[in-house]
Design an enzyme around this catalytic site. Sequence first.
Site, PDB file in Angstrom:
ATOM      1  N   GLY A   1       0.823  -1.199   0.000  1.00 44.98           N
ATOM      2  CA  GLY A   1       0.000   0.000   0.000  1.00 44.98           C
ATOM      3  C   GLY A   1       0.853   1.243   0.000  1.00 44.98           C
TER       4      GLY A   1
ATOM      5  N   GLN B   1       2.882  10.038   1.138  1.00 47.98           N
ATOM      6  CA  GLN B   1       4.194   9.373   1.121  1.00 47.98           C
ATOM      7  C   GLN B   1       5.016   9.741  -0.106  1.00 47.98           C
ATOM      8  OE1 GLN B   1       2.413   5.308   2.079  1.00 47.98           O
ATOM      9  NE2 GLN B   1       4.406   5.206   3.094  1.00 47.98           N
TER      10      GLN B   1
ATOM     11  N   CYS C   1       5.904  -0.146   6.906  1.00 52.39           N
ATOM     12  CA  CYS C   1       5.504   1.026   6.119  1.00 52.39           C
ATOM     13  C   CYS C   1       6.673   1.402   5.216  1.00 52.39           C
ATOM     14  CB  CYS C   1       5.186   2.177   7.078  1.00 52.39           C
ATOM     15  SG  CYS C   1       4.742   3.707   6.250  1.00 52.39           S
ATOM     16  N   LEU C   2       6.375   1.757   3.966  1.00 53.14           N
ATOM     17  CA  LEU C   2       7.448   2.115   3.027  1.00 53.14           C
ATOM     18  C   LEU C   2       8.192   3.381   3.462  1.00 53.14           C
ATOM     19  CD1 LEU C   2       5.760   1.267  -0.400  1.00 53.14           C
ATOM     20  CD2 LEU C   2       7.475  -0.070   0.856  1.00 53.14           C
TER      21      LEU C   2
ATOM     22  N   HIS D   1      -4.210   1.199   7.738  1.00 49.66           N
ATOM     23  CA  HIS D   1      -2.881   1.822   7.726  1.00 49.66           C
ATOM     24  C   HIS D   1      -2.834   2.995   6.734  1.00 49.66           C
ATOM     25  CE1 HIS D   1       1.687   1.472   7.732  1.00 49.66           C
ATOM     26  NE2 HIS D   1       1.462   2.194   6.657  1.00 49.66           N
ATOM     27  N   GLU D   2      -3.356   2.765   5.519  1.00 56.28           N
ATOM     28  CA  GLU D   2      -3.291   3.814   4.485  1.00 56.28           C
ATOM     29  C   GLU D   2      -4.235   4.969   4.810  1.00 56.28           C
ATOM     30  OE1 GLU D   2      -0.773   3.631   2.689  1.00 56.28           O
ATOM     31  OE2 GLU D   2      -0.363   1.503   3.004  1.00 56.28           O
TER      32      GLU D   2
ATOM     33  N   HIS E   1      -2.596   7.332   7.151  1.00 53.03           N
ATOM     34  CA  HIS E   1      -1.647   8.248   6.495  1.00 53.03           C
ATOM     35  C   HIS E   1      -2.336   9.540   6.048  1.00 53.03           C
ATOM     36  CE1 HIS E   1       2.265   6.353   6.060  1.00 53.03           C
ATOM     37  NE2 HIS E   1       1.749   5.217   5.633  1.00 53.03           N
TER      38      HIS E   1
END
Length: 159
Positions: A46, A51, A89-90, A131-132, A135
């Site tokens: 994701g 991000q 997380c990226l 999670h997304e 963000h």
Amino acid sequence: MAIRNIREFGDPVLNKVCKEVTEVTPRIRELIEDMLDTMYAANGVGLAAPQVGILKRIVVIDTTGEDPHILINPKIIYTEGEQCGSEGCLSLPGKAGNVTRPMKVKCTAYDVEMNEFTLEGEGLLARAICHECDHLDGHLYTEKVEGDVYETRYEETED
Ligand code: NI
């Protein structure tokens, strides 16, 4: 196709509240394509627009590698149950932590034609949706982690 630079933990853009999308312009279509390319290139499941430095309510999710979801202005409308598991997380490469999330999630969102739809997810997909969406409100999983954030590469060498 273009891979964008992923902002990392500590970048203030990750703590801002994103704005709703009112119209899918060619620029936003390009952003979404780039977000998918960037997510796949980084082996993520994701990615949220902040991000890549864009403060708009857009996320892309693909938990299987062949089922991309594009969510514009997503809203979680129902949750059920609980799961505790490892989450990464990226924006924090090579790290993970244990986070409790709902086992099932239902959300509404808009597609690239600005048609509203509902997406239901269970397990990893439910975790990714939560999670997304976090963000988009400037929240990272590190705020919810139980115990310490750990290095995933240490885990691998210990196995
Ligand atoms: Ni993330």
